[in-house]
Design an enzyme around this catalytic site. Structure first.
Site, PDB file in Angstrom:
ATOM      1  N   ASP A   1       0.868  -1.171   0.000  1.00 23.81           N
ATOM      2  CA  ASP A   1       0.000   0.000   0.000  1.00 23.81           C
ATOM      3  C   ASP A   1       0.918   1.238   0.000  1.00 23.81           C
ATOM      4  OD1 ASP A   1      -2.323   1.658   0.726  1.00 23.81           O
ATOM      5  OD2 ASP A   1      -1.382   1.731   2.697  1.00 23.81           O
TER       6      ASP A   1
ATOM      7  N   ASP B   1      -2.128  -0.365   5.682  1.00 28.66           N
ATOM      8  CA  ASP B   1      -2.492   0.229   6.980  1.00 28.66           C
ATOM      9  C   ASP B   1      -3.973   0.559   7.104  1.00 28.66           C
ATOM     10  OD1 ASP B   1      -2.410   2.315   5.036  1.00 28.66           O
ATOM     11  OD2 ASP B   1      -2.406   3.764   6.682  1.00 28.66           O
TER      12      ASP B   1
END
Ligand SMILES: O=P(O)(O)OC[C@H]1O[C@H](O[C@H]2O[C@H](CO)[C@@H](O)[C@H](O)[C@H]2O)[C@H](O)[C@@H](O)[C@@H]1O
Length: 397
Positions: free
Chosen positions: A134, A338
């Site tokens: 990510d 996250d």
């Protein structure tokens, strides 16, 4: 590589989604590997909801539902995206008031990916690791201004090195061009707009050459939504312009409405604006990230689907190049993220019983990941990537 047009039927909207994908690639079966259950996850089962409740929640997620109570629950959920509110918010809501992403998971403290590196390596022994990363909050620190979420030089060097060891993809909610401008590594796969805009490395890359052709992998399952998203972006800009600190970001196949810099007492104003726009577009739905509300097409496509698509495409590469890796049981995906939207990918890995999800977070969260990395992530990520490249199973290169 001969590209082939295929059509993915979307069961919810009845729309058929054109996409270009690699021909002849194999799909890794769901039961490819069974990694050991990470301690603390207890197998990570999801709580199943009654069909009725599910329907209600889907409706809320898709078209925003209705009424002031819903706005309140949105604002509560917005509070939940702030670590200082993390404990109280979703717990204080009844199940009906919670948003879908608050319901399906358990809040758990995960074992550290760094402390348990040997365990991860053991599970991936003899297999081809594929890295999925990510961007915001993982490769770059969270900052107030989304346009200034730069990646450090050191992180770029580390990711470049990682990509020489393993096929590596960036999976982001941002539009692909923007995330590419931040990362600037041509050898990676990029999945922008929460996976709705995927592009493989340019021709000549180690991960494309030999796969029958020279064109990079491309997948844009939501292309028909482009004009609608553009319209919604403009409407949201107009509706939020009087709310100090609100920022609307056009992510090509989705729109982000940031409230990080909005005073908390004005969050309901932002939620109202988003809801009023969303109500006009039944083919769009809401999702949520870190102090951001995101509007996207209702198509069944997310970071989890992007991960599956990329595994399929990379399968061709693995089959072509890695003797002994012609079969999917030999591929070990690791996804590091996250955010709530990364949960879709963690869930896919858990359901396939293949690889691991690593959640970047300093607090216990609802998650389908198996391990965690503490924030600030930069140092932990460098250590982890160093371990993978130099202590891990990169003996195929
Ligand atoms: O999937 P990601 O790569 O994690 O992208 C998710 C969203 O990230 C960005 O917003 C987040 O980071 C900003 C910069 O640090 C921060 O200001 C914001 O509050 C966070 O939500 C990005 O701006 C969004 O478009 C992405 O969807």
């Amino acid at each position: 590589m001969t590209n082939q047009n295929v059509v993915v039927p979307d069961t919810k909207s009845g729309i058929s989604l054109p996409m270009v994908r690699l021909s002849g690639s194999s799909i890794f079966p769901a039961t490819a590997q069974k990694p050991p259950t990470a301690p603390g996850t207890g197998g990570g089962g999801c709580i199943s909801l009654s069909a009725k409740k599910k329907l209600l929640l889907e409706n809320l997620e898709i078209n925003g539902g209705g009424g002031a109570a819903k706005i309140n629950s949105w604002v509560d959920s917005m509070r939940a995206s702030s670590p200082t509110h993390m404990k109280s918010s979703s717990q204080s809501l009844s199940e009906d008031q919670q948003l879908p992403w608050q319901q399906h998971q358990q809040q758990i403290t995960l074992p550290s990916a760094l402390d348990n590196f040997d365990q991860i390596m053991e599970a991936s022994r003899g297999k081809q690791i594929v890295m999925f990363l990510d961007y915001d909050g993982t490769l770059s620190p969270i900052v107030d201004d989304p346009d200034r979420a730069f990646m450090s030089k050191k992180m770029r060097t580390t990711v470049r090195r990682l990509a020489t060891c393993f096929p590596t993809a960036i999976v982001s909610g941002r539009c692909r061009d923007k995330v590419y401008k931040f990362v600037r590594l041509a050898e990676l796969y990029y999945a922008g707009s929460h996976g709705m805009d995927i592009k493989g490395p340019e021709k000549g890359s180690k991960y494309t050459k030999g796969t029958q052709g020279t064109e990079p992998v491309i997948c844009q399952p939501a292309s028909e939504f482009l004009p609608m998203i553009d319209e919604v972006f403009k409407e949201l800009v107009a509706k939020t312009k009087l709310t100090p600190g609100a920022k609307v970001e056009n992510n090509k196949f989705c729109v982000s409405v940031h409230f990080r810099c909005v005073e908390e007492k004005k969050w309901s104003e932002v939620a109202e604006a988003v809801k009023s726009v969303l109500n006009k577009y039944p083919k769009l739905r809401l999702s949520q990230g870190r102090k951001v509300l995101e509007i996207r097409p209702t198509i069944k496509w997310d970071k989890g689907k992007a991960l599956e698509f990329l595994l399929e495409s990379l399968g061709e590469y693995c089959a072509c190049f890695l003797s002994g890796f012609a079969n999917c049981t030999d591929v070990f995906p690791i996804y590091i993220g996250d955010d709530r939207t990364d949960e879709d990918a963690f869930k896919v890995l858990k359901e396939r019983e293949q690889g691991f999800g690593i959640l970047v977070s300093k607090v216990a969260k609802d998650t389908n990941a198996s391990y965690s990395l503490q924030e600030p992530t930069q140092a932990s990520l460098h250590d982890l990537f160093h371990n993978y490249c130099f202590l891990g199973n990169n003996n195929y290169y």
